[in-house]
Scaffold this motif. Structure first.
Motif, mmCIF file in Angstrom:
data_model
loop_
_atom_site.group_PDB
_atom_site.id
_atom_site.type_symbol
_atom_site.label_atom_id
_atom_site.label_comp_id
_atom_site.label_asym_id
_atom_site.label_seq_id
_atom_site.Cartn_x
_atom_site.Cartn_y
_atom_site.Cartn_z
ATOM 1 N N PRO A 89 0.764 -1.490 -0.058
ATOM 2 C CA PRO A 89 0.059 0.068 0.072
ATOM 3 C C PRO A 89 0.903 1.347 0.241
ATOM 4 N N LEU A 93 -0.723 4.664 -1.716
ATOM 5 C CA LEU A 93 -1.078 5.674 -0.778
ATOM 6 C C LEU A 93 -0.580 7.055 -1.216
ATOM 7 N N ARG A 96 -2.479 8.555 -3.842
ATOM 8 C CA ARG A 96 -3.644 9.208 -3.561
ATOM 9 C C ARG A 96 -3.310 10.594 -2.652
#
Length: 500
Positions: A89, A93, A96
């Motif tokens: 992730p 992340l 984003r």
């Protein structure tokens, strides 16, 4: 080390140039060559594309191929499908956060996916430049030779894995975090190093093996510490304290992996949550057979140690010991051949030159003869401090060759270990007369090279390229490998054609 020193600035300039050229070439190749109809993950777009989105896709579409689509999908929608958990992730992340914060003024012009793709291009460009600088700083400390560290960092800018350092993959971010963590550890900053290693583990699973650097550093600290005569309880206090500190740091590095597995367990093995999944994505799951959290409990939930990552790699990617050793995979073994040979050659060279040091696992330096010169450890690639990096590179090489899809070795090693840049630089310094003292340099400079300017000609890589005909066979082989994989990677990968 001064950040503004000439070698540091040259690495910065060359890294920016190579990254900019990579982006230009991928856009050119993507525009001129039609995409191959590959059987790759291709989720539907949920937002209508505008003119701005079409422009971003035209300029940067080559950076969204193959596994890049998984990272962009996770950054946009989260972990919806079971096979998404093969991708850690940290990078999604970061995408984003960048798309929502740094590029928030573009919300009215671009869809979220276009902003994510633009963020990936900017983030990986920045991280690859920072990784080159971190590698230079690490080389200065470990190799004890600024010329070799400088040349190694310049070779990183030409990395055979360059297309993956530019694409929407996690390699650039991982390389920056890993090289920075190694550099901090070499400077005795254990807490910063642990934090950076932990962040690297959140980006890629092979970050777990970096715990070995912490173990080795603590063992060296324990052995090198003075041993005053004290009562037994007080004498044991320092080893116990170092062991406890090592345990805490190792747990810190592994924590992101554990949290990621726990999150997956909560998604698939606990009662389903009320999370809403868009209908087109549910339809895609039904059409392709993808498992979603509400699709029933998978078998790995009942394992004694329910690790979704091991399950996904086994079932979806067929990753396992010797599974890739098939006749039809010979082309992929040939593709991984150069970096495998480079890694094995580096290990053989180091071990044969430092056998006694290697037998002590790099913890003790054998002084050998009694004269002062022999007592001083060598600098460069044969430095005693290089041992742990050679061991790390060898472990990655063996694991990648025996247990992974072997063609990924190029980017696997190219983003994880400095040895695949230190050793070629070592070979160039040993075998290339053009890199020896100034009096051996050609007096005449080619016209094309003179146009680059005097500052550029201080770059040894430019100097070798400009005097290609005068280069040794070793130099030509190394630079041909680096440059051909860079260009072929852009040509093939950016058009959905098979590559590493």
């Amino acid at each position: 080390m001064q950040l503004g020193e000439p070698s540091w600035r040259e690495v910065l300039r060359f890294a920016v140039f190579c990254r900019s050229l990579t982006l230009v070439l991928q856009a050119l190749f993507n525009a001129l060559i039609p995409d191959h109809a590959a059987d790759a993950f291709s989720p539907p777009r949920l937002e209508p594309a505008g003119l701005g989105d079409q422009l971003v896709e035209w300029l940067l579409g080559g950076l969204s191929r193959w596994d890049a689509e998984h990272f962009l999908f996770i950054a946009e929608h989260g972990y919806i499908y079971e096979h998404n958990f093969a991708f850690f992730p940290g990078f999604p992340l970061a995408l984003r956060v960048g798309a929502e914060l740094a590029l928030w003024p573009l919300r009215g012009l671009l869809t979220l996916r276009s902003r994510l793709l633009l963020t990936a291009a900017l983030l990986n460009g920045l991280c690859s430049v920072l990784a080159a600088l971190a590698l230079y700083e690490l080389g200065c400390v470990v190799l004890g030779c600024r010329r070799l560290a400088h040349l190694s960092a310049l070779l990183f800018c030409l990395s055979p894995a360059n297309v993956f350092l530019a694409s929407s993959y996690s390699e650039s971010l991982f390389a920056f975090l890993a090289f920075s963590a190694m550099s901090q550890l070499e400077r005795g900053r254990g807490s910063r190093s642990t934090l950076l290693f932990a962040l690297a583990t959140a980006v890629r699973s092979n970050g777990l093996i970096n715990t070995g650097f912490l173990v080795h550093a603590q063992c060296r600290a324990l052995i090198s510490a003075p041993c005053p005569r004290q009562a037994l309880p007080r004498a044991l206090w320092k080893p116990l304290r170092l062991a406890a500190l090592l345990l805490l740091r190792a747990l810190g590095v592994g924590l992101p992996f554990a949290l990621f597995q726990y999150y997956a367990y909560g998604q698939f093995c606990q009662p389903p949550s009320a999370r809403l999944i868009p209908e087109p994505l549910i339809q895609l799951a039904e059409d392709k057979g993808y498992r979603i959290p509400a699709g029933g409990q998978p078998s790995w939930c009942t394992w004694r140690l329910p690790l979704i990552y091991s399950y996904v790699q086994d079932v979806y990617w067929n990753v396992g010991f010797l599974r890739y050793f098939e006749l039809r995979q010979v082309p992929n073994f040939l593709l991984a051949g150069p970096v495998a040979v480079l890694g094995a050659w580096a290990a053989w060279t180091y071990v044969t030159a430092n056998l006694q040091h290697c037998l002590t696992l790099g913890l003790l330096w054998s002084k050998g003869r009694a004269d002062e010169k022999a007592r001083k450890p060598p600098s460069g690639f044969h430095s005693p401090r290089v041992f742990v990096y050679v061991a790390h590179c060898t472990a990655l090489l063996l694991f990648g060759a025996l247990c992974m899809h072997v063609q990924v070795l190029t980017r696997f090693l190219g983003s994880s270990t400095p040895v695949v840049y230190w050793f070629p630089a070592h070979l160039l310094q040993d075998w290339e007369p053009l890199l020896w003292p100034r009096e051996t340099m050609p007096e005449k400079v080619p016209v094309v090279c003179s146009l680059l300017g005097q500052e550029t000609l201080k770059n040894p890589v430019w100097g070798l390229l400009c005097n290609w005909r005068a280069c040794s066979g070793v130099t030509r082989a190394i630079l041909s490998y680096f440059l051909s994989y860079w260009l072929l990677g852009l040509l093939l990968h950016c058009n959905f054609l098979p590559w590493t």
